[in-house]
Design an enzyme around this catalytic site. Structure first.
Site, PDB file in Angstrom:
ATOM      1  N   GLU A 279       0.859  -1.178  -0.010  1.00  0.00           N
ATOM      2  CA  GLU A 279      -0.060  -0.021   0.114  1.00  0.00           C
ATOM      3  C   GLU A 279       0.953   1.288   0.018  1.00  0.00           C
ATOM      4  O   GLU A 279       1.926   1.365   0.597  1.00  0.00           O
ATOM      5  CB  GLU A 279      -1.013  -0.204   1.138  1.00  0.00           C
ATOM      6  CG  GLU A 279      -1.737   1.196   1.374  1.00  0.00           C
ATOM      7  CD  GLU A 279      -2.537   1.143   2.717  1.00  0.00           C
ATOM      8  OE1 GLU A 279      -3.692   1.904   2.878  1.00  0.00           O
ATOM      9  OE2 GLU A 279      -2.040   0.744   3.869  1.00  0.00           O
ATOM     10  N   LYS A 337     -10.052  -0.552  -2.140  1.00  0.00           N
ATOM     11  CA  LYS A 337     -10.252  -0.978  -0.735  1.00  0.00           C
ATOM     12  C   LYS A 337     -11.508  -0.491  -0.572  1.00  0.00           C
ATOM     13  O   LYS A 337     -12.129   0.432  -0.776  1.00  0.00           O
ATOM     14  CB  LYS A 337      -9.432   0.183   0.134  1.00  0.00           C
ATOM     15  CG  LYS A 337      -9.439  -0.330   1.574  1.00  0.00           C
ATOM     16  CD  LYS A 337      -8.297   0.502   2.257  1.00  0.00           C
ATOM     17  CE  LYS A 337      -8.321   0.301   3.970  1.00  0.00           C
ATOM     18  NZ  LYS A 337      -7.321   1.067   4.369  1.00  0.00           N
ATOM     19  N   CYS A 382      -4.701  -3.241   3.475  1.00  0.00           N
ATOM     20  CA  CYS A 382      -4.371  -2.956   4.888  1.00  0.00           C
ATOM     21  C   CYS A 382      -5.582  -3.205   6.121  1.00  0.00           C
ATOM     22  O   CYS A 382      -5.590  -4.366   6.463  1.00  0.00           O
ATOM     23  CB  CYS A 382      -4.244  -1.427   4.878  1.00  0.00           C
ATOM     24  SG  CYS A 382      -3.650  -0.891   6.535  1.00  0.00           S
TER      25      CYS A 382
END
Length: 504
Positions: A279, A337, A382
């Site tokens: 990321e 995401k 994440c």
């Protein structure tokens, strides 16, 4: 017992401070300390205070104070993220962790207040543990969800013992482990017979975990070789243009080195090679930079890649994404995401102060990539890996990849706790989990949660390894969080005969 119902010979602010301290000390049970006895003692203190409180309101207050200390200590590392942009958010330094703890503390106040519905003894412990588990599971409904540090994670000890302890998560998930931990931590103090019973159950639990760990057989799937790049780039360097260019060149160099090392591995023959950037690995909008994609493809030398980058859709929407790149640098797909970090990637509308520099847009949801070289890859970004029962898309992948940037949190418990969630997802889903961090801990877990490769925090380098094969779908992967929810509810029902005869 004094007039306030306190179990201590003092009351008022002294009791309040003691509860805060007990909660803070109990947080030492979480990774990376794993001080389970301290968690047990802290929970016992809260439980006795709730039992001896004069009213349910006092019991709720005791639970709130314990939860405030518990979550402030468990989330202390949030302050490191503020320090990254201290000039803009200096005012938030003293309130970052306590502010989150204030929001989470009511989830502890509920079991502390309501456990008094059951009579003292094992029924009250059952009610307390069941309510704690259900309340803890309810944290997924808080903003975009914040199920960080479930008590079940205290069983994720390093090494083989930890591997055995977490195997039951394949049936009951981390929330089921939370229920077991809460029951064990309190029943062990209910007398000699209960202590012996807890020890016996712990032995059976460990034996069952060892049996499963040794007996499961992976599916005949040939997963790829990965070259995981960890640039060890500080967040301050990412935020400045000159240092961002330097970081980009660093990742190009690591990619070329990693792909060459991956192809040289003994088990690499016949397997595709996938290089991975974490990321924020690319400091810009990769979809809008064809030259950068060609440079990355050249460094990849014919391998396919996953690159973390922001994405601009051209309509004013910005995404935190993972791009799948072909050997020539063509974008095969982008995963956006879908679960954003509350107060980090977006701010709720009711918050009057601007807490984040830019607001991101959530993606449509989890997916599985099935392109040449990416067969059966489930990408995540994440924060998403912390959600038990919600890491697999409609099609089950062969392996999970989580790219992350833990540079925000420094060399603290934060990156270790984050990595522990990846390990737990591997056991729950029966899938190998690969986590690639910019600055954090890059690691690979097989489908039983056993560590197979690791690059420690604070080190620039490349981790190359064959991704382990998946296991058949686990019981938890088929039924999800319904199982621990029903177990928690069952504990409450066992205490029910007494609930209808008692008042708070």
């Amino acid at each position: 017992m004094n007039a306030s119902g306190a179990v201590l010979p003092w009351r008022g602010w002294r009791l309040a401070l003691t509860l805060l301290l007990a909660g803070a000390v109990s947080a030492a049970g979480f990774p990376p300390v794993f001080a389970l006895p301290l968690l047990s003692l802290g929970l016992l203190f809260l439980y006795r205070c709730a039992e001896d409180a004069a009213t349910w309101r006092y019991a709720a207050l005791y639970g709130f104070l314990f939860g405030l200390g518990f979550n402030t200590a468990g989330l202390y590392w949030l302050t490191d993220a503020i320090l990254t942009r201290v000039h803009d958010f200096w005012w938030a330094i003293p309130i970052a962790a306590p502010g989150c703890a204030l929001i989470l503390a009511p989830f502890v106040a509920l079991p502390a207040a309501a456990c008094r519905l059951a009579p003292a003894g094992w029924r009250r412990v059952l009610l307390f543990a069941g309510l704690w588990t259900l309340a803890d599971m309810g944290r997924v409904f808080l903003f975009t969800g914040f199920p960080w540090n479930p008590p079940g994670s205290v069983l994720e000890w390093p090494g083989r013992i930890g591997d055995w302890l977490i195997q039951p998560a394949a049936w009951i998930g981390v929330d089921g482990l939370t229920l077991a931990v809460m029951l064990a931590c309190l029943l062990v103090w209910q007398g000699r017979r209960w202590a012996l019973a807890v020890c016996l159950c712990a032995g059976i639990w460990l034996g069952l975990g060892a049996w499963r760990h040794a007996s499961v057989r992976p599916l005949p799937v040939r997963n790829p070789v990965v070259a995981l790049t960890q640039g060890n780039v500080s967040e301050g360097d990412i935020l400045t243009q000159a240092d961002a260019v330097s970081a980009f060149r660093r990742y190009l160099r690591l990619t070329a080195t990693g792909v060459a090392q991956a192809r040289a591995l003994p088990d690499a023959a016949g397997r595709s090679v996938v290089y991975v950037w974490p990321e924020s690995g690319f400091p810009g909008f990769l979809n809008a930079d064809e030259l950068a994609r060609r440079m990355i493809a050249r460094a990849g030398d014919g391998a396919v890649g996953v690159v973390g980058s922001d994405r601009d859709d051209g309509q004013g929407h910005y995404f935190n994404s993972a791009f799948a790149l072909s050997p020539d640098g063509t974008i095969l797909d982008a995963y956006d995401k879908s679960t954003l970090v509350p107060f980090g990637e977006y701010a709720p509308r009711f918050v009057p102060v601007k807490l984040v520099p830019g607001v991101l847009t959530p993606g449509p949801g989890l997916k599985t990539w099935n392109f040449p070289g990416f067969e059966g890859l489930g990408p995540m970004v994440c924060y998403e890996v912390i959600f038990s029962g919600h890491v697999v898309g409609p099609t089950r992948p062969n392996w999970l990849l989580n790219i992350t940037n833990d540079a925000w949190f420094g060399d603290s418990a934060g990156p270790r706790q984050h990595l522990a969630t990846a390990r737990m997802r591997a056991v729950e889903e029966g899938l190998p989990v690969v986590q690639d961090a910019n600055t954090g801990i890059t690691a690979i877990y097989d489908a039983t949660g056993m560590l197979t490769a690791r690059l420690p925090w604070g080190r620039e380098g490349v981790l190359t390894a064959v991704v382990p094969s998946p296991l058949p779908p686990t019981f938890f992967s088929r039924h999800g969080r319904a199982t621990p929810f029903l177990l928690g509810l069952f504990c409450i029902v066992l205490a029910w005969p007494s609930l209808i005869r008692r008042r708070l």
